[in-house]
Design an enzyme around this catalytic site. Structure first.
Site, PDB file in Angstrom:
ATOM      1  N   ARG A  39      47.113  49.149  47.725  1.00 25.33           N
ATOM      2  CA  ARG A  39      46.247  50.308  47.534  1.00 25.33           C
ATOM      3  C   ARG A  39      46.516  51.395  48.577  1.00 25.33           C
ATOM      4  NH1 ARG A  39      41.654  48.952  45.014  1.00 25.33           N
ATOM      5  NH2 ARG A  39      41.650  46.996  46.192  1.00 25.33           N
ATOM      6  N   TYR A  40      46.758  50.988  49.814  1.00 27.75           N
ATOM      7  CA  TYR A  40      47.012  51.907  50.921  1.00 27.75           C
ATOM      8  C   TYR A  40      48.480  51.807  51.326  1.00 27.75           C
ATOM      9  CZ  TYR A  40      41.913  51.520  51.248  1.00 27.75           C
ATOM     10  OH  TYR A  40      40.574  51.513  50.966  1.00 27.75           O
ATOM     11  N   ARG A  73      49.607  48.847  54.089  1.00 28.11           N
ATOM     12  CA  ARG A  73      49.112  47.478  54.050  1.00 28.11           C
ATOM     13  C   ARG A  73      48.928  47.005  52.618  1.00 28.11           C
ATOM     14  NH1 ARG A  73      45.638  51.241  55.664  1.00 28.11           N
ATOM     15  NH2 ARG A  73      43.468  51.297  54.988  1.00 28.11           N
ATOM     16  N   CYS A  91      37.435  28.904  46.880  1.00 27.91           N
ATOM     17  CA  CYS A  91      36.721  29.066  48.159  1.00 27.91           C
ATOM     18  C   CYS A  91      35.937  27.784  48.442  1.00 27.91           C
ATOM     19  CB  CYS A  91      35.740  30.236  48.091  1.00 27.91           C
ATOM     20  SG  CYS A  91      36.474  31.841  47.725  1.00 27.91           S
ATOM     21  N   CYS A  94      29.962  32.987  46.908  1.00 31.44           N
ATOM     22  CA  CYS A  94      28.885  33.943  47.157  1.00 31.44           C
ATOM     23  C   CYS A  94      28.416  34.514  45.827  1.00 31.44           C
ATOM     24  CB  CYS A  94      29.373  35.064  48.067  1.00 31.44           C
ATOM     25  SG  CYS A  94      30.082  34.486  49.613  1.00 31.44           S
ATOM     26  N   CYS A  99      29.919  38.075  44.967  1.00 32.35           N
ATOM     27  CA  CYS A  99      31.364  38.243  45.134  1.00 32.35           C
ATOM     28  C   CYS A  99      31.927  39.267  44.156  1.00 32.35           C
ATOM     29  CB  CYS A  99      32.058  36.906  44.934  1.00 32.35           C
ATOM     30  SG  CYS A  99      33.856  36.987  45.094  1.00 32.35           S
ATOM     31  N   ARG A 126      34.986  39.463  43.349  1.00 33.84           N
ATOM     32  CA  ARG A 126      36.049  38.818  42.568  1.00 33.84           C
ATOM     33  C   ARG A 126      35.509  37.602  41.815  1.00 33.84           C
ATOM     34  NH1 ARG A 126      39.915  39.496  47.360  1.00 33.84           N
ATOM     35  NH2 ARG A 126      40.873  41.526  46.974  1.00 33.84           N
ATOM     36  N   ASP A 142      29.154  45.769  45.885  1.00 32.64           N
ATOM     37  CA  ASP A 142      30.002  46.249  44.799  1.00 32.64           C
ATOM     38  C   ASP A 142      29.325  46.054  43.447  1.00 32.64           C
ATOM     39  OD1 ASP A 142      32.337  47.045  46.323  1.00 32.64           O
ATOM     40  OD2 ASP A 142      32.635  44.906  46.732  1.00 32.64           O
ATOM     41  N   ASP A 197      33.366  50.697  48.557  1.00 37.43           N
ATOM     42  CA  ASP A 197      34.605  50.640  47.785  1.00 37.43           C
ATOM     43  C   ASP A 197      34.383  51.436  46.514  1.00 37.43           C
ATOM     44  OD1 ASP A 197      37.110  49.226  48.469  1.00 37.43           O
ATOM     45  OD2 ASP A 197      35.722  47.647  49.092  1.00 37.43           O
ATOM     46  N   LYS A 200      38.218  52.512  50.092  1.00 38.48           N
ATOM     47  CA  LYS A 200      36.962  52.545  50.837  1.00 38.48           C
ATOM     48  C   LYS A 200      36.676  53.958  51.345  1.00 38.48           C
ATOM     49  CE  LYS A 200      37.231  47.796  52.580  1.00 38.48           C
ATOM     50  NZ  LYS A 200      38.523  47.487  51.899  1.00 38.48           N
TER      51      LYS A 200
END
Length: 361
Positions: A96-97, A100, A109, A113, A116, A118, A279, A316, A323
């Protein structure tokens, strides 16, 4: 910190297990099975021990125990709320950037959560890790893009991989000349701190690149003695740490809790980094605050704690636009630019008082 012993020896993954241990009412079981059929559920013994059985609004339970509210999907919520797919040139990579990339190694996981972003992409039944062919293709992409300075290992939780596999990955990345930073995002020190042993810590480091670890925690009670010791093992080995938290309704949406959380991070030698606005993941509206509430909390935090304890409040932007800082502004024009010989501003201090800058002669 106090713990509530329920005699749980292994991870709970089924709604029936949550009901049997008193984490959810039996009347909700049919709906919770519907939630679990769509979104993964996992509660480790370490996290289960933090949940107060006498508090129906327990902030730890609110993060990890599924709710019937998750069945209500609101307009605007989406399966890929931050637009990972729009910036994925090859499987496993999000670029995206310019400098990085995200490297999504696994899709599982230790805990799941309820907020989440995702949540549609992780959990049992999804492919647990990249195939060797896909992994090599992702490495080739990183090698061929000399602008990539940092690789962020995520997923899923990369510390779910074995130390042997993690060491191979970190070594592969560190061997790429232009990759200088390797960052791992994890919940493991909170969810399963014993996993962060000496072998795991050694696996995170390789000559040629600097490793950072970002810890996700949202409430000060998550930073137990065991979690703090797990973080200390990494920091003492020379791995710097930062924090990531999500602003969550009923979990940390008050100034006192945020103050305690950020101070706890700093006491653990973890620099507060991001406080994420929730999100637009499906079925998470009951956990989101408003941006105005978040800004007000950031104003309160500014007046309560050291600069060491200040995270960036970020959003985001849906659709993959990255972000943006969305914290409050403390500066506004005091005159009309271009009309006055000297621009002046109103500046708000931490008490809420307004001052002119430059001040009157």
């Amino acid at each position: 910190m106090s713990k509530f012993n329920r005699g749980i020896a292994s991870t709970l993954r089924q709604p029936s297990e949550l009901v049997a241990h008193g984490f959810a009412p039996a009347a909700d079981l049919p709906d919770l099975k519907k939630v679990a059929a769509r979104y993964a559920v996992a509660l480790t013994p370490e996290v289960a021990a933090l949940i107060d059985p006498d508090d129906p609004n327990d902030p730890i339970a609110r993060q990890y125990i599924p709710s019937v509210d998750e069945l209500a999907v609101q307009p605007g919520e989406r399966a890929d709320p931050i637009g990972d797919r729009a910036h994925s040139p090859v499987e496993g990579i999000v670029h995206r950037y310019p400098d990085r990339v995200l490297f999504k190694l696994v899709h599982v996981c230790a805990v799941y959560c309820r907020f989440c972003f995702r949540r549609e992409m992780v959990g049992p039944g999804r492919e647990s890790a990249l195939s060797q062919r896909t992994y090599r293709s992702a490495l080739d992409y990183i090698r061929s893009h000399g602008e990539i300075w940092e690789v962020i290992l995520t997923g899923g939780d990369p510390l779910m991989l074995s130390p042997r596999r993690l060491a191979e990955i970190v070594t592969d990345l560190a061997a790429i000349d232009h990759v200088r930073i390797i960052r791992l995002h994890t919940r493991i020190p909170v969810a399963d701190p014993a996993r962060v042993d000496d072998e795991m810590v050694a696996a995170l480091k390789a000559a040629g690149a600097t490793t950072w670890v970002a810890l996700h925690a949202n409430h000060p009670r998550e930073l137990t003695g065991s979690a703090r010791a797990a973080c200390a093992r990494m920091i003492d080995a020379g791995i710097p740490m930062v924090s990531q938290s999500v602003l969550l309704r009923g979990v940390n949406d008050d100034a006192a809790t945020l103050e305690a959380l950020m101070r706890a991070f700093v006491e653990c030698r973890i620099k507060p980094y991001y406080l994420h606005h929730g999100d637009l993941a499906p079925g998470t509206a009951h956990l989101r605050t408003t941006l105005e509430q978040g800004q007000e909390l950031m104003r309160a935090l500014r007046g309560r704690v050291s600069g060491l304890c200040q995270p960036d409040y970020v959003l985001d932007i849906p659709g993959g636009h990255g972000k943006a800082p969305v914290g409050p502004s403390y500066l506004s024009p005091a005159n009309s630019p271009g009309r006055d010989p000297q621009s002046r501003y109103r500046v708000v201090d931490y008490c809420g008082d307004v001052h002119l800058y430059p001040p009157n002669p």
